[in-house]
Design a protein around this motif. Structure first.
Motif, PDB file in Angstrom:
ATOM      1  N   PRO A  55     -64.781  29.532   9.565  1.00  8.81           N
ATOM      2  CA  PRO A  55     -65.817  28.957  10.422  1.00  8.81           C
ATOM      3  C   PRO A  55     -65.269  27.818  11.294  1.00  8.81           C
ATOM      4  O   PRO A  55     -64.283  27.172  10.948  1.00  8.81           O
ATOM      5  CB  PRO A  55     -66.867  28.442   9.438  1.00  8.81           C
ATOM      6  N   ARG A  56     -65.944  27.615  12.423  1.00 13.17           N
ATOM      7  CA  ARG A  56     -65.436  26.690  13.434  1.00 13.17           C
ATOM      8  C   ARG A  56     -65.204  25.264  12.911  1.00 13.17           C
ATOM      9  O   ARG A  56     -64.210  24.640  13.245  1.00 13.17           O
ATOM     10  CB  ARG A  56     -66.396  26.679  14.625  1.00 13.17           C
ATOM     11  N   HIS A  57     -66.122  24.733  12.097  1.00 12.73           N
ATOM     12  CA  HIS A  57     -65.945  23.342  11.659  1.00 12.73           C
ATOM     13  C   HIS A  57     -64.662  23.175  10.839  1.00 12.73           C
ATOM     14  O   HIS A  57     -64.002  22.138  10.909  1.00 12.73           O
ATOM     15  CB  HIS A  57     -67.179  22.840  10.884  1.00 12.73           C
ATOM     16  N   LEU A  58     -64.292  24.223  10.083  1.00 12.91           N
ATOM     17  CA  LEU A  58     -63.049  24.123   9.287  1.00 12.91           C
ATOM     18  C   LEU A  58     -61.809  24.187  10.185  1.00 12.91           C
ATOM     19  O   LEU A  58     -60.845  23.455   9.974  1.00 12.91           O
ATOM     20  CB  LEU A  58     -62.982  25.247   8.242  1.00 12.91           C
ATOM     21  N   VAL A  59     -61.856  25.066  11.195  1.00 12.29           N
ATOM     22  CA  VAL A  59     -60.718  25.175  12.108  1.00 12.29           C
ATOM     23  C   VAL A  59     -60.537  23.855  12.862  1.00 12.29           C
ATOM     24  O   VAL A  59     -59.421  23.352  13.003  1.00 12.29           O
ATOM     25  CB  VAL A  59     -60.899  26.357  13.092  1.00 12.29           C
ATOM     26  N   PHE A  60     -61.659  23.283  13.278  1.00 11.79           N
ATOM     27  CA  PHE A  60     -61.579  22.006  14.007  1.00 11.79           C
ATOM     28  C   PHE A  60     -60.940  20.926  13.129  1.00 11.79           C
ATOM     29  O   PHE A  60     -60.064  20.189  13.575  1.00 11.79           O
ATOM     30  CB  PHE A  60     -62.977  21.569  14.466  1.00 11.79           C
ATOM     31  N   GLU A  61     -61.372  20.872  11.880  1.00 13.54           N
ATOM     32  CA  GLU A  61     -60.776  19.889  10.939  1.00 13.54           C
ATOM     33  C   GLU A  61     -59.289  20.131  10.755  1.00 13.54           C
ATOM     34  O   GLU A  61     -58.484  19.192  10.768  1.00 13.54           O
ATOM     35  CB  GLU A  61     -61.448  19.997   9.568  1.00 13.54           C
ATOM     36  N   ALA A  62     -58.941  21.407  10.586  1.00 17.54           N
ATOM     37  CA  ALA A  62     -57.538  21.750  10.329  1.00 17.54           C
ATOM     38  C   ALA A  62     -56.639  21.379  11.508  1.00 17.54           C
ATOM     39  O   ALA A  62     -55.451  21.119  11.339  1.00 17.54           O
ATOM     40  CB  ALA A  62     -57.410  23.240  10.028  1.00 17.54           C
ATOM     41  N   LEU A  63     -57.239  21.360  12.708  1.00 12.72           N
ATOM     42  CA  LEU A  63     -56.457  21.059  13.917  1.00 12.72           C
ATOM     43  C   LEU A  63     -56.437  19.580  14.266  1.00 12.72           C
ATOM     44  O   LEU A  63     -55.673  19.158  15.131  1.00 12.72           O
ATOM     45  CB  LEU A  63     -57.041  21.833  15.112  1.00 12.72           C
ATOM     46  N   THR A  64     -57.315  18.771  13.627  1.00 13.88           N
ATOM     47  CA  THR A  64     -57.452  17.384  14.081  1.00 13.88           C
ATOM     48  C   THR A  64     -57.301  16.323  12.990  1.00 13.88           C
ATOM     49  O   THR A  64     -57.271  15.136  13.302  1.00 13.88           O
ATOM     50  CB  THR A  64     -58.828  17.176  14.772  1.00 13.88           C
ATOM     51  N   LYS A  65     -57.248  16.720  11.715  1.00 16.38           N
ATOM     52  CA  LYS A  65     -57.083  15.712  10.657  1.00 16.38           C
ATOM     53  C   LYS A  65     -55.658  15.732  10.122  1.00 16.38           C
ATOM     54  O   LYS A  65     -55.140  16.803   9.786  1.00 16.38           O
ATOM     55  CB  LYS A  65     -58.078  15.974   9.514  1.00 16.38           C
ATOM     56  N   PRO A  66     -55.028  14.557  10.029  1.00 15.63           N
ATOM     57  CA  PRO A  66     -53.605  14.515   9.673  1.00 15.63           C
ATOM     58  C   PRO A  66     -53.275  15.170   8.332  1.00 15.63           C
ATOM     59  O   PRO A  66     -52.241  15.829   8.209  1.00 15.63           O
ATOM     60  CB  PRO A  66     -53.281  13.018   9.659  1.00 15.63           C
ATOM     61  N   GLU A  67     -54.153  15.005   7.329  1.00 16.60           N
ATOM     62  CA  GLU A  67     -53.850  15.607   6.019  1.00 16.60           C
ATOM     63  C   GLU A  67     -53.798  17.131   6.107  1.00 16.60           C
ATOM     64  O   GLU A  67     -53.158  17.785   5.290  1.00 16.60           O
ATOM     65  CB  GLU A  67     -54.841  15.141   4.940  1.00 16.60           C
ATOM     66  N   HIS A  68     -54.482  17.697   7.091  1.00 20.80           N
ATOM     67  CA  HIS A  68     -54.453  19.154   7.282  1.00 20.80           C
ATOM     68  C   HIS A  68     -53.320  19.567   8.222  1.00 20.80           C
ATOM     69  O   HIS A  68     -52.590  20.516   7.932  1.00 20.80           O
ATOM     70  CB  HIS A  68     -55.782  19.643   7.865  1.00 20.80           C
ATOM     71  N   VAL A  69     -53.190  18.860   9.349  1.00 23.28           N
ATOM     72  CA  VAL A  69     -52.179  19.222  10.353  1.00 23.28           C
ATOM     73  C   VAL A  69     -50.781  19.265   9.728  1.00 23.28           C
ATOM     74  O   VAL A  69     -49.993  20.166   9.988  1.00 23.28           O
ATOM     75  CB  VAL A  69     -52.197  18.233  11.543  1.00 23.28           C
ATOM     76  N   SER A  70     -50.516  18.279   8.852  1.00 24.99           N
ATOM     77  CA  SER A  70     -49.171  18.193   8.266  1.00 24.99           C
ATOM     78  C   SER A  70     -48.856  19.399   7.378  1.00 24.99           C
ATOM     79  O   SER A  70     -47.705  19.620   7.036  1.00 24.99           O
ATOM     80  CB  SER A  70     -49.036  16.900   7.465  1.00 24.99           C
ATOM     81  N   ARG A  71     -49.854  20.193   7.046  1.00 23.61           N
ATOM     82  CA  ARG A  71     -49.630  21.351   6.174  1.00 23.61           C
ATOM     83  C   ARG A  71     -49.172  22.603   6.923  1.00 23.61           C
ATOM     84  O   ARG A  71     -48.696  23.558   6.317  1.00 23.61           O
ATOM     85  CB  ARG A  71     -50.914  21.669   5.396  1.00 23.61           C
ATOM     86  N   TRP A  72     -49.399  22.641   8.245  1.00 22.02           N
ATOM     87  CA  TRP A  72     -49.083  23.898   8.946  1.00 22.02           C
ATOM     88  C   TRP A  72     -48.337  23.732  10.275  1.00 22.02           C
ATOM     89  O   TRP A  72     -47.701  24.669  10.742  1.00 22.02           O
ATOM     90  CB  TRP A  72     -50.371  24.702   9.191  1.00 22.02           C
ATOM     91  N   TRP A  73     -48.388  22.569  10.893  1.00 23.73           N
ATOM     92  CA  TRP A  73     -47.871  22.414  12.265  1.00 23.73           C
ATOM     93  C   TRP A  73     -46.343  22.407  12.320  1.00 23.73           C
ATOM     94  O   TRP A  73     -45.710  21.742  11.509  1.00 23.73           O
ATOM     95  CB  TRP A  73     -48.424  21.101  12.832  1.00 23.73           C
ATOM     96  N   GLY A  74     -45.776  23.105  13.284  1.00 21.51           N
ATOM     97  CA  GLY A  74     -44.333  23.014  13.517  1.00 21.51           C
ATOM     98  C   GLY A  74     -43.608  24.342  13.424  1.00 21.51           C
ATOM     99  O   GLY A  74     -44.151  25.331  12.938  1.00 21.51           O
ATOM    100  N   CYS A  75     -42.384  24.345  13.908  1.00 23.11           N
ATOM    101  CA  CYS A  75     -41.574  25.558  13.926  1.00 23.11           C
ATOM    102  C   CYS A  75     -41.049  25.878  12.525  1.00 23.11           C
ATOM    103  O   CYS A  75     -41.187  25.088  11.601  1.00 23.11           O
ATOM    104  CB  CYS A  75     -40.398  25.398  14.879  1.00 23.11           C
ATOM    105  N   ARG A  76     -40.425  27.025  12.420  1.00 21.92           N
ATOM    106  CA  ARG A  76     -39.873  27.497  11.148  1.00 21.92           C
ATOM    107  C   ARG A  76     -38.916  26.463  10.531  1.00 21.92           C
ATOM    108  O   ARG A  76     -38.173  25.807  11.229  1.00 21.92           O
ATOM    109  CB  ARG A  76     -39.100  28.787  11.401  1.00 21.92           C
ATOM    110  N   SER A  77     -38.983  26.327   9.242  1.00 26.81           N
ATOM    111  CA  SER A  77     -38.143  25.421   8.452  1.00 26.81           C
ATOM    112  C   SER A  77     -38.130  23.980   8.972  1.00 26.81           C
ATOM    113  O   SER A  77     -37.136  23.281   8.886  1.00 26.81           O
ATOM    114  CB  SER A  77     -36.715  25.958   8.302  1.00 26.81           C
ATOM    115  N   SER A  78     -39.276  23.556   9.522  1.00 22.19           N
ATOM    116  CA  SER A  78     -39.408  22.146   9.902  1.00 22.19           C
ATOM    117  C   SER A  78     -40.519  21.533   9.055  1.00 22.19           C
ATOM    118  O   SER A  78     -41.335  22.240   8.486  1.00 22.19           O
ATOM    119  CB  SER A  78     -39.779  22.031  11.379  1.00 22.19           C
TER     120      SER A  78
END
Lengths: 167, 116
Positions: free
Chosen positions: A28-51
């Motif tokens: 759902p949209r509210h979860l995607v928005f959180e995942a894209l804008t909160k640091p505790e979430h962003v740090s779990r997925w953002w970035g290129c391979r093996s970074s």
């Protein structure tokens, strides 16, 4: 499932200054928005391979700033930062984004993130707007040095995506 | 490829008529008249687009025949396609991690909701 086939990331170049990414997520949209804008979430997925993200700071308010530092497996680091200009939870966010690299003149662009509610699923549209075609092309080229030669098949895909962008 | 040449490729590709011409040529060579057909454009207007494409190295025009067939030149397009694909695949890695993470978030939200 049919839903799965829609989740492919589509990259188009609708003008000389833009790069647009479109992708769907099965959440759902509210979860995607959180995942894209909160640091505790962003740090779990953002970035290129093996970074990993060695720094992930987000002051999520209009006028607030953000900064990410991506650390590669070889120890190399790439830093990105910017300022939030518009926030409309959970559907839209506009921010500046700067690649902190004096060698390339610290290029800066504007990113507009839009999330469409598809009823349990979410379509993300991320539009990057550069100041010059050279800067846009440089952005597109970043990280390409490791790539190998491409096959001719890609040509048809590229033309299709360009044609789609023109509609 | 030099930056100037790449810029020429991109600006040639920025026009929808020129992209349509390239899409047509991807399926085989064609004459100016054949290319003009689907676009409802005058021959000089089509010729103008062809000149831009030719200057950008995206097409070549035959000299062997009277009708000077146009054909696609793969080099510059492959380069651009390569950039787009590498950019796409780098982000796709991130987003497929995000897919997994969203599953975790959904599960946590559900669990949290039940407790309430």
């Amino acid at each position: 499932m049919a839903a799965k086939s829609n989740s492919a990331l589509v990259v188009t170049l609708p003008s000389d200054l833009e790069i647009v990414m479109t992708r769907e997520f099965d959440a759902p949209r509210h979860l995607v928005f959180e995942a894209l804008t909160k640091p505790e979430h962003v740090s779990r997925w953002w970035g290129c391979r093996s970074s990993t993200l060695s720094v992930c700071e987000i002051d999520f308010r209009v006028g607030g700033s953000w900064r990410y530092v991506m650390r590669m497996a070889d120890g190399g680091e790439f830093a990105f930062s910017g300022v939030f200009h518009e926030i409309a939870v959970p559907e839209r966010m506009v921010c500046t984004e700067r690649y902190e690299e004096p060698k390339f003149g610290n290029p800066e662009w504007v990113t507009t993130l839009t999330l469409e509610d598809l009823g349990g699923r979410t379509r993300m549209i991320s539009r990057v707007l550069h100041k010059s075609v050279e800067a846009r092309n440089g952005h597109l080229q970043s990280g390409m040095e490791k790539g190998a030669g491409e096959t001719f098949d890609r040509l048809a895909e590229l033309l299709a995506s360009l044609a789609q962008a023109a509609v | 490829m030099a930056t100037d040449a790449l810029s020429a490729t991109f600006s040639a590709l920025a026009d929808p008529t020129r992209r349509a011409i390239l899409a047509r040529l991807a399926s085989g060579q064609a004459s100016v008249t054949e290319l003009a057909g689907p676009f409802d454009m005058s021959l000089p207007a089509v010729s103008k687009h062809l000149k831009v494409l030719q200057k950008a190295g995206l097409i070549a025009r035959g000299r062997e025949a009277q009708w000077r067939p146009c054909r696609i030149e793969a080099g510059p397009l492959k380069e651009v396609a390569g950039w787009v694909e590498r950019y796409r695949s780098c982000w796709e890695e991130s987003f497929s991690r995000l897919d997994d993470y969203l599953e975790e978030m959904k599960w946590k939200e559900k669990k949290h909701g039940r407790k309430k």
